[in-house]
Scaffold this active site. Sequence first.
Site, mmCIF file in Angstrom:
data_model
loop_
_atom_site.group_PDB
_atom_site.id
_atom_site.type_symbol
_atom_site.label_atom_id
_atom_site.label_comp_id
_atom_site.label_asym_id
_atom_site.label_seq_id
_atom_site.Cartn_x
_atom_site.Cartn_y
_atom_site.Cartn_z
ATOM 1 N N CYS A 106 -3.715 14.999 16.145
ATOM 2 C CA CYS A 106 -5.164 14.941 16.305
ATOM 3 C C CYS A 106 -5.540 14.403 17.692
ATOM 4 C CB CYS A 106 -5.762 14.123 15.167
ATOM 5 S SG CYS A 106 -7.526 14.362 14.923
ATOM 6 N N HIS A 107 -6.276 13.300 17.750
ATOM 7 C CA HIS A 107 -6.648 12.675 19.021
ATOM 8 C C HIS A 107 -5.528 11.810 19.589
ATOM 9 C CE1 HIS A 107 -10.702 13.690 17.533
ATOM 10 N NE2 HIS A 107 -11.072 13.664 18.808
ATOM 11 N N GLY A 108 -4.407 11.694 18.867
ATOM 12 C CA GLY A 108 -3.267 10.907 19.345
ATOM 13 C C GLY A 108 -2.731 11.414 20.666
ATOM 14 N N GLY A 109 -2.978 12.700 20.973
ATOM 15 C CA GLY A 109 -2.529 13.284 22.241
ATOM 16 C C GLY A 109 -3.127 12.619 23.461
#
Length: 173
Positions: A106-109
């Site tokens: 998800c937004h972990g990138g």
Amino acid sequence: MKMTGRRVLMFVDNVFEDMELLYPYYRLLEEGAEVVVAGPETNAVYTGKNGYPFKSTAAIKDQNATNFDLLVVAGGFAPDKLRRDPKVLELTREIHEAGKVVAHICHGGWIPISAGIMKGFTCTSTPGIKDDLVNAGATWVDKDVVVDRNQVSSRKPDDLPAFCRAIIELATR
């Protein structure tokens, strides 16, 4: 238990995506891994975006990349705050440069983007950070899970089963 003897680092801060932290945490424990969930402070309680509390087991500042076999980065909005911490970026870079698994969902990138390790990798994420990944030099695809060399990526909570299977498979090769 495929992950016995392996140590996993995860990051936590407020507004983490509850499922994306908890599902891999328990799945990797179930496979025998030791999972360290490091936050800005040790034994501090952080609240997920859906209200679930999680107590950190360690402080980020006290971690050393050589002590871990892989890194798993949950999404939510916590990664946007965490990526401003130079120690988070250092740990991410060092784990990646050692050829160890770096997994993000998800937004972990946002964390690997800010660590400067995405250039030349194919990955996926929530569509909300697609442009960020592309601008960091990655090739973005819309798939439930992507494995490229030592990186594993997924888009959203619905992808967690495929995400965890890929992490375990890659980390136990």
